[in-house]
Write an enzyme that holds these catalytic residues in place. Sequence first.
Site, PDB file in Angstrom:
ATOM      1  N   LEU A  61       0.818  -1.209   0.000  1.00  0.00           N
ATOM      2  CA  LEU A  61       0.000   0.000   0.000  1.00  0.00           C
ATOM      3  C   LEU A  61       0.850   1.256   0.000  1.00  0.00           C
ATOM      4  O   LEU A  61       0.575   2.213  -0.723  1.00  0.00           O
ATOM      5  CB  LEU A  61      -0.938   0.001   1.218  1.00  0.00           C
ATOM      6  CG  LEU A  61      -1.970  -1.132   1.275  1.00  0.00           C
ATOM      7  CD1 LEU A  61      -2.781  -1.041   2.554  1.00  0.00           C
ATOM      8  CD2 LEU A  61      -2.898  -1.076   0.061  1.00  0.00           C
ATOM      9  N   GLU A  63       5.074   2.937   1.375  1.00  0.00           N
ATOM     10  CA  GLU A  63       6.379   2.669   1.966  1.00  0.00           C
ATOM     11  C   GLU A  63       6.974   3.953   2.499  1.00  0.00           C
ATOM     12  O   GLU A  63       6.949   4.993   1.821  1.00  0.00           O
ATOM     13  CB  GLU A  63       7.315   2.042   0.932  1.00  0.00           C
ATOM     14  CG  GLU A  63       8.647   1.602   1.505  1.00  0.00           C
ATOM     15  CD  GLU A  63       9.449   0.762   0.529  1.00  0.00           C
ATOM     16  OE1 GLU A  63      10.511   0.256   0.939  1.00  0.00           O
ATOM     17  OE2 GLU A  63       9.008   0.608  -0.627  1.00  0.00           O
ATOM     18  N   GLY A  64       7.508   3.906   3.710  1.00  0.00           N
ATOM     19  CA  GLY A  64       8.151   5.047   4.329  1.00  0.00           C
ATOM     20  C   GLY A  64       9.612   4.759   4.617  1.00  0.00           C
ATOM     21  O   GLY A  64      10.157   3.736   4.178  1.00  0.00           O
ATOM     22  N   SER A  65      10.230   5.654   5.372  1.00  0.00           N
ATOM     23  CA  SER A  65      11.660   5.520   5.642  1.00  0.00           C
ATOM     24  C   SER A  65      11.981   4.329   6.531  1.00  0.00           C
ATOM     25  O   SER A  65      13.052   3.736   6.422  1.00  0.00           O
ATOM     26  CB  SER A  65      12.186   6.804   6.295  1.00  0.00           C
ATOM     27  OG  SER A  65      11.469   7.081   7.493  1.00  0.00           O
ATOM     28  N   ALA A  67       9.213   1.935   7.572  1.00  0.00           N
ATOM     29  CA  ALA A  67       8.134   0.940   7.591  1.00  0.00           C
ATOM     30  C   ALA A  67       7.464   0.847   6.222  1.00  0.00           C
ATOM     31  O   ALA A  67       7.443   1.810   5.457  1.00  0.00           O
ATOM     32  CB  ALA A  67       7.096   1.280   8.654  1.00  0.00           C
ATOM     33  N   THR A  68       6.917  -0.328   5.946  1.00  0.00           N
ATOM     34  CA  THR A  68       6.147  -0.565   4.728  1.00  0.00           C
ATOM     35  C   THR A  68       4.797  -1.153   5.132  1.00  0.00           C
ATOM     36  O   THR A  68       4.737  -2.014   6.019  1.00  0.00           O
ATOM     37  CB  THR A  68       6.877  -1.544   3.791  1.00  0.00           C
ATOM     38  OG1 THR A  68       8.188  -1.034   3.502  1.00  0.00           O
ATOM     39  CG2 THR A  68       6.112  -1.720   2.490  1.00  0.00           C
ATOM     40  N   LYS A  84       1.689  -3.450   8.923  1.00  0.00           N
ATOM     41  CA  LYS A  84       2.714  -2.407   9.004  1.00  0.00           C
ATOM     42  C   LYS A  84       4.024  -3.068   9.423  1.00  0.00           C
ATOM     43  O   LYS A  84       4.202  -3.443  10.580  1.00  0.00           O
ATOM     44  CB  LYS A  84       2.301  -1.330  10.012  1.00  0.00           C
ATOM     45  CG  LYS A  84       3.282  -0.174  10.132  1.00  0.00           C
ATOM     46  CD  LYS A  84       2.772   0.866  11.127  1.00  0.00           C
ATOM     47  CE  LYS A  84       3.731   2.034  11.277  1.00  0.00           C
ATOM     48  NZ  LYS A  84       3.213   3.047  12.238  1.00  0.00           N
ATOM     49  N   ASP A 176      -0.160  14.336  16.482  1.00  0.00           N
ATOM     50  CA  ASP A 176       0.164  14.278  15.048  1.00  0.00           C
ATOM     51  C   ASP A 176      -1.100  14.128  14.213  1.00  0.00           C
ATOM     52  O   ASP A 176      -1.142  13.341  13.264  1.00  0.00           O
ATOM     53  CB  ASP A 176       1.128  13.122  14.764  1.00  0.00           C
ATOM     54  CG  ASP A 176       1.791  13.250  13.383  1.00  0.00           C
ATOM     55  OD1 ASP A 176       1.811  14.370  12.837  1.00  0.00           O
ATOM     56  OD2 ASP A 176       2.286  12.228  12.865  1.00  0.00           O
TER      57      ASP A 176
END
Length: 387
Positions: A61, A63-65, A67-68, A84, A176
């Site tokens: 879905l 992808e981050g620095s 976590a995917t 996650k 946040d």
Amino acid sequence: MEAASTAELPWLHMLRSWRCRMQRPWSYTDPFQEQDVVERFTWRQGILFGAATSYVHLEKLCEGSCATVYKGISRINGQLVALKVIRMQAEEGVPFRAIWEASLLKRLKHANIVLLHDIIQTKETLTFVFEYMHTDLAQYMGQHPGGLHSCNAMLFMFQLLRGLAYIHQQHILHRDLKPQNLLISCLGELKLADFGLARTKTIPRQTYSSEVVTLWYRPPDLLLGATDYSSDLDIWSAGCIFVEMIQGQPVFAGTSGTHEQLVKIWAVLGVPTEDTWPGLSKLPNYNPELVASRRPQRLRVICDRLSRVPAAEDLASRMLTAFPRGRISAQDALLHGFFSPLPPQVYRVPAGQSLLTVPGVRLQPEICDLFASYKKGQLSGGSSKFW
């Protein structure tokens, strides 16, 4: 994406067919539904929580620095899930944010808080298994530009405040809030997510970092360096999101840091003084040259669509107040006249139950959806198209 073996394909086909036939809604009160698992999946006994093999990855879905996130399906109960996957750092081990998020979500049980089903740990990764939600508010607004249907903005906002009131009663600050962290189901259920920056507020005068909340949704007290804040922090962010839903664009979209962000806020709210904001001049980033000669404009001038929705401007103004202690609480905001069109039963819905169980409370077709359906010649008076 983790591919399913040849032997698993018939199982997936049968599972999809079963999901189409399932009638009884999945309850929020028991996240694992162990009794249902025993009754419906006796032919899959032995599959346990906490094991990577208990979930099939369907597609990536985002992808981050660190976590995917994958869309997946549970072999335990046949439910769609969001996986996650957090990559572990060899030297640091499990990231602190992940530990904190897990500890909070394990104790938060509410229909407007994303549900954490399971946690899987290996040497290389830590996987959180969440309930699957079809989209988030940022994507939803992107697919419906120009501002949302006022009924949908009302429905989303009520659920946002309902979730906020719950965590604030638990002395938890989200810290946040932004459209990307508000997940939405295909029915219109909204849930708070991503509690990695959340903190508990149990000690009076307890201080925190002012470097939290995405800039566009960060309140002026944090922009001025305040470290002693409370639930009013989340209320400002929620107010920004509320106006964005109605107006169709962010209300304080700065581009070059805190200085410009403050200028944009003062242009709308007016320049605060010690009379309107006690202790203003003692804030670390206070600059008398910054809080100067701009003449404020009313919210309805900057956001003209607010004036077209009854009581919307008043609610937004009560949330977007410069002086933090002057902001309305989430619990009081739920009682605001803006929500008077909702049936009174919404105030009697148990915390673990979806607001959409109340008769007549449902997501309405957005204007662009109606227009698209009309152009295709598929418009039907009794149906609603979501996204």
